[in-house]
Motif scaffolding. Structure first.
Motif: not given
Length: 259
Positions: A131-136, A148-150, A182-186, A196-198
């Motif tokens: 579940g790739p979300n934030g990228l850098l 991940g999964r919710m 966690g279920n990471l976003d930003g 840092i990640a949300t």
């Protein structure tokens, strides 16, 4: 619903889904704000669907919009190009390498798309992306914040952490020990040598070191999305997606000015 915020000198660009996520309804828009929160133009760019991630290079904004990567002139707010992502479900985060290559995550499809030399295509498809979300982009590798999964997806909740992807051979590896966070976003760099990640699901901002160890910096409501960070002032801006607010926090003292 606010999803992402991008800082450009004295202007902030904020993507607004303005309706159900992933729905192609023409309700999405981008706002322009001053750093103090003053709204310059609430609907500066209209006619988007469900805009999420946003990045800037050479006065062009690159915006993820469901199954398109949209190019927008930062000078005029005009849409200049739309790159179709065939079979994509939810283009999410956007990051740009030093050479101008644009990478975009499609979270539910475990895919990272790439725009290079005018060609927009799937660059990496692998379930290990989780579940790739934030990228850098960081040197010769891509840092990925996995969602991940919710439980709302009808399965057992599975938190995730940070991954690294080699830009040459596409090898995927956990960052450090790969401990789930966690279920990471930003995701943003947090110098020196950390990130840092949300956590969208639990509502939190984490500092994650190069060994993958996470420390909670701020306890937030659910929906903490794709953030912006200003190292010179030690300030982080976090769109609170379910609260329709843009929150600002001071993480550290402002950097000392050099004479």
């Amino acid at each position: 619903d606010l999803d992402d915020v991008l800082a450009d000198t004295d202007v902030l660009y904020v993507t607004n889904i303005n309706g159900p996520v992933m729905q192609k309804d023409d309700n999405g828009f981008i706002s322009r704000l001053k750093p103090d929160g003053t709204v310059l133009e609430r609907a500066w760019v209209k006619g988007l669907h469900s805009p999420t991630g946003i990045a800037l290079r050479d006065r062009t904004l690159y915006v993820a919009d469901v199954d398109q990567l949209v190019e927008i002139s930062a000078a005029s707010g005009t849409v200049t190009k739309r790159h179709k992502a065939k079979n994509a479900i939810f283009l999410n985060a956007v990051t740009i390498a030093d050479d101008g290559t644009v990478y975009v995550s499609d979270t539910p499809m475990n895919t990272i798309w790439r725009l290079k030399d005018g060609v927009f295509e799937p660059w990496l498809v692998n379930d290990d992306l989780n579940g790739p979300n934030g990228l850098l982009v960081e040197g010769d590798r891509l840092i990925v914040a996995s969602f991940g999964r919710m439980p709302s997806e009808g399965q057992t909740q599975e938190p995730a952490g940070l991954l690294t992807v080699n830009l040459e051979d596409q090898a995927i590896a956990p960052l450090g020990k790969g401990t789930p966070v966690g279920n990471l976003d930003g995701l943003k760099a947090y110098p020196p040598g950390a990130y840092i990640a949300t956590d969208w699901a639990a509502g939190a901002l984490y500092k994650i070191d190069k060994k993958g160890k996470a420390t909670k910096l701020i306890d937030l409501n659910q929906g903490s999305a794709d953030l912006a960070y200003f190292p010179e002032t030690g300030t982080v801006l976090i769109p609170m997606m379910l609260d329709n607010t843009l929150a600002a926090y001071r993480l550290s003292k402002p950097a000392a000015k050099t004479k």
